[in-house]
Design a protein around this motif. Structure first.
Motif, PDB file in Angstrom:
ATOM      1  N   ARG A   1      49.488  23.978  50.343  1.00  0.00           N
ATOM      2  CA  ARG A   1      48.081  23.768  49.983  1.00  0.00           C
ATOM      3  C   ARG A   1      47.283  24.872  50.664  1.00  0.00           C
ATOM      4  O   ARG A   1      47.262  24.964  51.886  1.00  0.00           O
ATOM      5  CB  ARG A   1      47.625  22.400  50.406  1.00  0.00           C
TER       6      ARG A   1
ATOM      7  N   PRO B   1      46.109  22.344  54.992  1.00  0.00           N
ATOM      8  CA  PRO B   1      45.674  23.537  54.253  1.00  0.00           C
ATOM      9  C   PRO B   1      45.928  24.815  55.054  1.00  0.00           C
ATOM     10  O   PRO B   1      45.709  24.862  56.251  1.00  0.00           O
ATOM     11  CB  PRO B   1      44.180  23.312  54.040  1.00  0.00           C
TER      12      PRO B   1
ATOM     13  N   PRO C   1      40.455  25.723  46.657  1.00  0.00           N
ATOM     14  CA  PRO C   1      41.853  25.333  46.893  1.00  0.00           C
ATOM     15  C   PRO C   1      42.810  25.968  45.883  1.00  0.00           C
ATOM     16  O   PRO C   1      42.415  26.304  44.768  1.00  0.00           O
ATOM     17  CB  PRO C   1      41.819  23.812  46.719  1.00  0.00           C
TER      18      PRO C   1
ATOM     19  N   ASP D   1      43.742  27.140  51.314  1.00  0.00           N
ATOM     20  CA  ASP D   1      42.283  27.083  51.389  1.00  0.00           C
ATOM     21  C   ASP D   1      41.773  28.520  51.340  1.00  0.00           C
ATOM     22  O   ASP D   1      41.752  29.220  52.356  1.00  0.00           O
ATOM     23  CB  ASP D   1      41.846  26.387  52.677  1.00  0.00           C
TER      24      ASP D   1
END
Length: 133
Positions: free
Chosen positions: A129, A27, A103, A131
């Motif tokens: 990805r 992330p 997310p 965060d």
């Protein structure tokens, strides 16, 4: 052999003649509502440090909770014999919707005409990805 290097903000990928690959990053921490560079590529010759053509970035999946903009900027090489040299780069800047936390995902196709021994196109499909905090 003269090889080119494609540099990412957090990762250096050696250019080679290869079919489209797939990789995942994250992330990646980003602050809610703050524009953040989440991906950056520069193409250069590893031996001479000469700039090469920028890769093409194509958004394959836009983020569900924000926006992404592809653009050009400058990127300082952080490793190898070209460390410290600033190169033009192609990258992505992400900004979440105001107040969103959680997310998020971006999928981008990266393609560059990298010729080694006469032929080849280097490519990668990158899943980012995020965060968002």
């Amino acid at each position: 052999m003269n090889r080119r290097l494609v540099a990412a903000a957090a990762l250096l990928l050696t250019a080679s003649v290869a079919p489209l690959a797939a990789s995942e990053k994250g992330p990646i921490p980003v602050r809610s509502g703050v524009p953040t560079v989440v991906l950056s590529y520069a193409s250069y010759d590893r031996e001479s440090c000469l700039f090469q053509a920028l890769p093409r970035l194509k958004i394959r999946q836009a983020p569900a909770h924000g926006s992404v903009v592809a653009g050009k900027s400058a990127h300082a090489i952080d490793t190898g014999s070209c460390a410290g040299k600033v190169m033009k780069s192609a990258g992505l800047q992400y900004r979440s919707k105001p107040g969103y936390r959680g997310p998020d995902v971006i999928v981008v196709e990266v393609e560059s005409e990298v010729y080694t021994d006469g032929t080849g196109i280097w490519g990668d499909t990158v899943t980012l990805r995020l965060d968002v905090k």
